[in-house]
Design a protein around this motif. Structure first.
Motif, short mmCIF file in Angstrom:
data_model
loop_
_atom_site.label_atom_id
_atom_site.label_comp_id
_atom_site.label_asym_id
_atom_site.label_seq_id
_atom_site.Cartn_x
_atom_site.Cartn_y
_atom_site.Cartn_z
N UNK A 68 -31.00 27.52 16.96
CA UNK A 68 -31.56 26.57 15.92
C UNK A 68 -30.47 26.74 14.78
N UNK A 69 -30.72 25.72 13.90
CA UNK A 69 -30.15 25.90 12.34
C UNK A 69 -30.49 27.32 12.04
N UNK A 70 -29.47 27.88 11.22
CA UNK A 70 -29.70 29.47 10.63
C UNK A 70 -30.59 29.25 9.48
N UNK A 71 -30.56 28.20 8.82
CA UNK A 71 -31.46 28.02 7.44
C UNK A 71 -32.94 28.02 7.72
N UNK A 97 -25.19 24.95 11.07
CA UNK A 97 -24.48 25.82 11.85
C UNK A 97 -25.87 26.42 12.66
N UNK A 98 -25.78 26.40 13.84
CA UNK A 98 -26.81 26.79 14.77
C UNK A 98 -26.68 28.26 15.37
N UNK A 99 -27.68 29.14 15.35
CA UNK A 99 -27.22 30.39 15.92
C UNK A 99 -28.37 31.12 16.89
N UNK A 151 -23.05 27.97 16.69
CA UNK A 151 -22.63 26.47 17.04
C UNK A 151 -22.54 25.63 16.02
N UNK A 152 -21.37 25.12 15.51
CA UNK A 152 -21.24 23.99 14.37
C UNK A 152 -21.40 22.88 15.14
N UNK A 153 -22.59 21.93 14.65
CA UNK A 153 -23.10 21.15 15.30
C UNK A 153 -22.94 19.90 14.42
N UNK A 154 -22.16 18.71 14.80
CA UNK A 154 -21.95 17.64 14.03
C UNK A 154 -21.75 16.34 14.87
N UNK A 155 -21.52 15.31 14.22
CA UNK A 155 -21.54 13.88 14.75
C UNK A 155 -20.69 13.11 14.15
N UNK A 156 -19.81 12.38 15.13
CA UNK A 156 -19.01 11.30 14.62
C UNK A 156 -19.77 9.88 14.39
N UNK A 157 -19.34 8.85 13.90
CA UNK A 157 -20.18 7.71 13.54
C UNK A 157 -20.62 7.23 14.68
#
Length: 607
Positions: free
Chosen positions: A380-383, A425-427, A439-445
């Motif tokens: 899950x997102x660390x925040x 960042x999900x941990x 896991x660094x979670x991201x998206x291209x357009x």
């Protein structure tokens, strides 16, 4: 990072201002009820706190984080989104468009995030404020020292020696009389000099002036004034800090008067006040970082009244203790406004993007669907997790370090789009103890519309330089295929290690350069590395039987960024092509991409 330091400083500045404001409104009561020395200590406590750009953490803060984390966690179980079923998990990353080096360079400020721009303005303002005051001070101290002359008579020198002995001051402080000095003052931290104006003064007047200025020296008021200047430089944007410094300087003068007049009669006080009032009326401006005093007529009259008609006052210890505790609590992690509203960790998630909370929530829900049924299901997102302060800060720094790295990618590359859309960042939420991977979670357009997420594994034992492992594109409700993709990438990595060992190459001295998400590629802007090697081999005619496909090549760049190696494998054998790394500034001047990474050695092991 600079922007985090700025946000922490801004946070402390705003929170301290919340406590300073009521104190300023109660200034008259403070002046009547408490001695000047107590008020000086009070302003000193504020100054020390303002110079510490950090939030104090207490054990209770972990509980707060737990409540806040549980409240902010997005549950994927309740999501009603329909899962799309792709035929297979993407086996390759989206192809990146080939960048051209003929495009004009864009000004750096066009891509500078707002927070980084504000941080830069803050630093420049602090430096300018500090240098301006230091320059003004150096000009005055040199001018007054050079224009002054040692003109004390024998009687005046004896009087000064007597006053020094009475006040137990061993150091011999030189005296200069200057026609440009408007009033008496001490200048200099390490080599103090007493400056006197060129005016007729009686022995009694000189005795009062000597005692007053030497009291400043003995109390080390010049050091305190330098600290107030430093606070003003750091918090130049906060008007309340400048008011604090002004009130502190006035209280330092009053406290110095109290030191000189302690135990003296009313007649002595009146004579002392009269002499100071006569001298002060000649001053029109104050020399910075000196013991000289200049103020409005109202302040001078009030100071004279405090000298002649002192009123009984409390010691102020309780007041200082209570306000110090309130100041620490207000700027600690026990305070929700401090821990969340102005916490740099919250801003760091948003500063690089222009996304809305709704878009971020949708991305988090999509991530939960993509990870469901996979080995990363608990991530899950660390925040959103109740982490310890140490783990939280490590995760935050790792995310920030990698985000900053991605922003250095050429704007023409698809990888650059990862910072334009929601990322985090999900941990592992079940992980106990120290967290050093995620896991660094991201998206291209194009992935935003297609419901896909790119997953990049980060190992951040050193959060400032995280190690990268590219997993690939994940789809909703395809957890098992995500596992297969991850194990396939791990097996591929072990296979490359085996190839390197056959060539007797120590890969621990190299960094992976498989694609544009790897730090070595971004730092060297080596986006066309594979294509350059392929063109060189075609021109050289070496290994004509070698089948060169960019999908079956693996590049590594040496850690000193001087050279690298590209492995290739086909049905005929395995190959290692060693090349030299040119600096990007030099490489961009070379025409033809085949010349950017010149091959220096080729090896082949037939199969």
């Amino acid at each position: 990072m600079l922007e985090n330091l700025f946000v922490q400083t801004l946070s402390v500045s705003v929170q301290a201002a919340l406590l300073l404001l009521p104190l300023f409104f109660a200034d008259r009561w403070l002046t009547r009820a408490f001695p000047s020395q107590a008020r000086c200590f009070l302003w000193l406590v504020f100054s020390v706190r303002l110079l510490i750009p950090m939030t104090f953490a207490f054990p209770l803060s972990a509980g707060n984080a737990a409540m806040q984390g549980s409240a902010g966690t997005i549950s994927s179980a309740g999501s009603q989104a329909v899962c799309q079923q792709p035929d297979v998990l993407s086996q390759a990353f989206p192809a990146s468009p080939v960048p051209t080096f003929d495009a004009p360079m864009e000004p750096f400020y066009e891509h500078l995030p707002l927070l980084e721009g504000l941080a830069l303005v803050w630093v420049m303002g602090s430096i300018c404020f500090l240098l301006a005051h230091i320059g003004f001070y150096l000009f005055h101290i040199r001018f007054l020292k050079k224009s002054g002359e040692s003109g004390l008579s024998r009687e005046q020198s004896i009087l000064l020696e007597q006053v020094r002995n009475d006040m137990y001051i061993r150091r011999d402080i030189p005296v200069r009389i200057s026609s440009h000095a408007e009033g008496p003052m001490i200048l200099g931290l390490f080599r103090p000099v007493l400056i006197l104006p060129q005016m007729e003064l009686s022995q009694q007047q000189l005795a009062f002036i000597f005692r007053h200025e030497l009291a400043h020296y003995k109390r080390r008021d010049l050091w305190i004034k330098w600290m107030f200047l430093l606070v003003q430089s750091v918090h130049w944007f906060n008007p309340l800090v400048h008011i604090l410094a002004k009130k502190a300087n006035l209280d330092l003068e009053n406290a110095c008067d109290d030191t000189v007049l302690k135990g003296k009669s009313r007649l002595y006080r009146k004579e002392y006040g009269t002499v100071l009032l006569e001298v002060l009326t000649e001053q029109s401006h104050r020399v910075p970082l000196s013991t000289g005093f200049s103020g409005k007529k109202k302040e001078m009259v009030q100071r004279f009244q405090n000298i002649v008609h002192p009123s009984p006052k409390r010691n102020g210890h309780v007041l200082i203790g209570c306000i110090a505790v309130a100041l620490v609590l207000l700027t600690s992690s026990l305070n929700p406004a401090s821990a969340q509203a102005l916490n740099p960790s919250v801003l760091s998630q948003l500063k690089a993007t222009h996304t809305t909370p709704e878009e971020q929530a949708a991305t988090k829900a999509l991530l939960a669907q993509c990870l469901e049924g996979s080995m990363f299901e608990n991530y899950q997102p660390f925040r959103d997790l109740p982490l310890t302060d140490e783990n939280y800060q490590r995760c935050e720094q790792a995310e920030e370090s990698y985000r900053s790295l991605l922003e250095k990618v050429s704007p023409t590359m698809q990888t650059r789009e990862y910072t334009n859309n929601p990322f985090f960042l999900a941990v592992d939420s079940k992980k106990k103890g120290e967290i050093t991977s995620g896991l660094f979670c991201c998206q291209a357009d194009n992935q935003v519309d297609q419901g896909q997420i790119t997953l990049i594994e980060l190992e951040f034992s050193d959060p400032f330089h995280p190690e990268v492992f590219e997993i690939g594109t994940a789809f909703a409700c395809q957890g098992e295929q995500l596992n297969q993709r991850y194990f396939q990438r791990q097996s591929e990595k072990r296979h490359i290690q085996t190839i390197a060992e056959q060539f007797q190459i120590d890969l621990s001295q190299y960094e992976e350069a498989f694609s544009t998400v790897y730090p070595s590629v971004i730092q060297n802007q080596a986006y066309l590395l594979g294509g350059s090697i392929k063109k060189q081999l075609a021109q050289m005619g070496r290994y004509s039987f070698e089948k060169f496909s960019l999908n079956h090549t693996w590049a590594y760049i040496k850690k000193d960024h001087t050279e690298g190696v590209l492995f290739n494998q086909d049905g005929n054998g395995i190959y290692a092509h060693f090349f030299r790394m040119e600096a990007y500034t030099d490489r961009s001047k070379i025409s033809g991409e085949e010349n950017w990474y010149p091959i220096i050695e080729n090896r082949c092991i037939p199969q």
